[in-house]
Design an enzyme around this catalytic site. Structure first.
Site, mmCIF file in Angstrom:
data_model
loop_
_atom_site.group_PDB
_atom_site.id
_atom_site.type_symbol
_atom_site.label_atom_id
_atom_site.label_comp_id
_atom_site.label_asym_id
_atom_site.label_seq_id
_atom_site.Cartn_x
_atom_site.Cartn_y
_atom_site.Cartn_z
ATOM 1 N N THR A 1 5.999 11.088 -16.897
ATOM 2 C CA THR A 1 6.784 10.170 -17.739
ATOM 3 C C THR A 1 7.727 11.017 -18.599
ATOM 4 O O THR A 1 8.820 11.341 -18.180
ATOM 5 C CB THR A 1 5.882 9.255 -18.586
ATOM 6 O OG1 THR A 1 4.901 10.051 -19.266
ATOM 7 C CG2 THR A 1 5.190 8.228 -17.711
ATOM 8 N N LYS B 1 -0.640 14.851 -15.586
ATOM 9 C CA LYS B 1 0.580 14.487 -16.305
ATOM 10 C C LYS B 1 0.186 14.227 -17.754
ATOM 11 O O LYS B 1 -0.914 13.772 -18.054
ATOM 12 C CB LYS B 1 1.261 13.266 -15.695
ATOM 13 C CG LYS B 1 0.533 11.952 -15.802
ATOM 14 C CD LYS B 1 0.685 11.193 -17.085
ATOM 15 C CE LYS B 1 2.132 11.077 -17.505
ATOM 16 N NZ LYS B 1 2.212 10.451 -18.873
ATOM 17 N N THR C 1 -6.564 14.111 -20.460
ATOM 18 C CA THR C 1 -5.183 13.735 -20.711
ATOM 19 C C THR C 1 -4.939 12.350 -20.145
ATOM 20 O O THR C 1 -5.854 11.687 -19.687
ATOM 21 C CB THR C 1 -4.225 14.735 -20.076
ATOM 22 O OG1 THR C 1 -2.905 14.344 -20.405
ATOM 23 C CG2 THR C 1 -4.372 14.766 -18.572
ATOM 24 N N GLU D 1 5.620 16.952 -26.018
ATOM 25 C CA GLU D 1 6.942 16.395 -26.278
ATOM 26 C C GLU D 1 7.650 17.170 -27.391
ATOM 27 O O GLU D 1 7.191 17.205 -28.532
ATOM 28 C CB GLU D 1 6.820 14.921 -26.646
ATOM 29 C CG GLU D 1 6.402 14.077 -25.448
ATOM 30 C CD GLU D 1 6.111 12.640 -25.788
ATOM 31 O OE1 GLU D 1 6.128 11.815 -24.861
ATOM 32 O OE2 GLU D 1 5.855 12.329 -26.969
ATOM 33 N N ASN E 1 10.199 9.932 -29.011
ATOM 34 C CA ASN E 1 9.343 8.761 -29.229
ATOM 35 C C ASN E 1 10.033 7.644 -29.982
ATOM 36 O O ASN E 1 9.530 6.519 -30.021
ATOM 37 C CB ASN E 1 8.075 9.196 -29.948
ATOM 38 C CG ASN E 1 7.136 9.913 -29.007
ATOM 39 O OD1 ASN E 1 6.487 9.301 -28.176
ATOM 40 N ND2 ASN E 1 7.091 11.241 -29.100
ATOM 41 N N SER F 1 13.554 2.794 -24.021
ATOM 42 C CA SER F 1 14.932 2.508 -23.589
ATOM 43 C C SER F 1 15.281 3.224 -22.291
ATOM 44 O O SER F 1 14.559 4.080 -21.843
ATOM 45 C CB SER F 1 15.909 2.925 -24.684
ATOM 46 O OG SER F 1 15.833 4.301 -24.926
#
Length: 394
Positions: A142, A168, A179, A266, A389, A394
């Site tokens: 993702t 992932k 995870t 991230e 985040n 979107s």
């Protein structure tokens, strides 16, 4: 790593975004011994609930996984979708639907469109091949920036056993088990109870020891399939040598994958090990380490390369772990900043600041209150974490 009896495939099914791999399949040529560990969140996605029900049999033959939509908080329609998609795959493969495990990752609260699966599954099955694991590792991503795979070979009584895994995860990572998604395949001959025992133990030192942001996912899943193709003597719960050998290999693969997740957190720039020693027991050491690892103030200081040890000892103070603040030592790699609760001056701070410029370093904390220690792994909080985040959907 190619493991006899396993094939893989991924296609673009248009589940959320067009022209990206988002539906993947791992299939075995025979029913395999299976084990699983799942999210401890009270809010569990439909695939997790279905997999938890089916994994009790200790058998599985296929894993169907989609990205884009998590099928979480989707109510009874989501459960129907999980069952319908597994049935569609089972019919295409010609296997019992109860041998299908399903997983999803992506946006929470949206419904999957079953017609996307109906259209894509025939081509997905037709595409299965032993070399297709790289596409699968990409299809399950993702916000990940890179695919994550790991492998090893274990020798038991002169017989080679192969273990291969993928994962992932980059955000919503502080699973109390694993995870978001991780899948491991092996040619080991092993009974289900032994595999489940080793998976639980391996997860404790790997996926249970990482945090990116302190948030546990609704979809966390780790599945292991073992097809017995190595023809080793079957590993049982009473086979201490077999458990030790295979457990070490499985643990190394899980830990490798877990650290890859933290590195790819991230917006992350740094991989940070938090080691707490001198605790009364392992649980206390782990709790103290996780509190430091999850502190936004500590993590932003890592990003800013600011050796602000006050934030670390403040986090320890709210961890719920008993210790004497006047005995605590804190350092970064080999730079000791705090001895017995007192800062060691500007020279020590300068040395620690140099450590924080590295891409990977260790924060060591000695509570001097007992014999136990624990390590957890985290990353820094950067400006990019907020950006990613803020508009994830979107």
């Amino acid at each position: 790593m190619i493991i006899e009896g396993f094939r893989y495939a991924a296609v673009a099914a248009g589940i959320r975004k067009k022209e990206r791999l988002d539906l993947a399949l791992i299939a075995c040529d025979r029913p395999a011994t299976a084990a699983g560990v799942f999210t401890t969140s009270l809010v569990k996605a439909a695939p997790v609930l279905l997999d938890m029900e089916r994994i009790r049999s200790g058998r599985a033959q296929a894993i169907l996984v989609n990205s884009g939509i998590a099928n979480a908080c989707s109510g009874e329609p989501g459960m129907r979708t999980a069952r319908q998609t597994s049935l569609l795959l089972a019919r295409e493969l010609g296997i019992d639907e109860n041998l299908v495990q399903v997983s999803s990752t992506g946006v929470i609260g949206e419904q999957l469109d079953v017609s996307r699966f109906e259209a894509a599954i025939p081509g997905l099955v037709a595409k299965l091949r032993p070399e297709g694991f790289e596409e699968v590792s990409r299809a399950i991503m993702t916000t990940d920036t890179v695919p994550k795979t790991a492998s090893c070979t274990v020798v038991l009584d002169g017989q080679e056993i192969k273990i291969f895994g993928m994962a992932k995860g980059a955000g919503m990572i502080m699973p109390n088990m694993a995870t978001m998604l991780s899948f491991v395949v092996t040619d080991a001959a092993i009974e289900a109870a032994a595999l489940q025992q080793l998976l639980a133990a391996g997860v404790e030192g790997s996926f249970n020891a990482i945090t990116v942001d302190g948030d546990t996912s609704t979809n966390d899943t780790v599945l292991v399939l073992a097809n017995g193709a190595a023809a080793n003597r079957k590993i049982t719960t009473s086979d201490q040598a077999g458990l030790a050998a295979f457990g070490a290999g499985l643990g190394s693969v899980l830990r490798d994958l877990a650290l890859q997740i933290v590195r790819d957190g991230e917006g992350a720039n740094k991989l940070v090990t938090i080691r707490v020693a001198g605790a009364r027991d392992y649980a206390a050491a782990k709790q103290a380490a996780m509190t430091v690892a999850n502190s936004p103030l500590v993590k932003t200081a890592f990003f800013g390369e600011d050796a602000n040890w006050g934030r670390i000892i403040a986090a320890l103070g709210r961890s719920g772990v008993a210790f004497d603040p006047n005995r605590v030592d804190i350092g970064f790699d080999d730079a000791l900043m705090v001895r017995d609760g007192l800062g060691q001056g500007k020279q020590a701070e300068a040395a620690a600041t140099e450590v924080l410029k590295k891409k990977a370093f260790t924060v060591f904390i000695d509570l001097k209150g007992g014999p136990a220690a624990a390590e957890v792994y985290t990353c820094d909080f950067s400006i990019d974490y907020v950006k990613i985040n803020a508009d994830y959907r979107s």
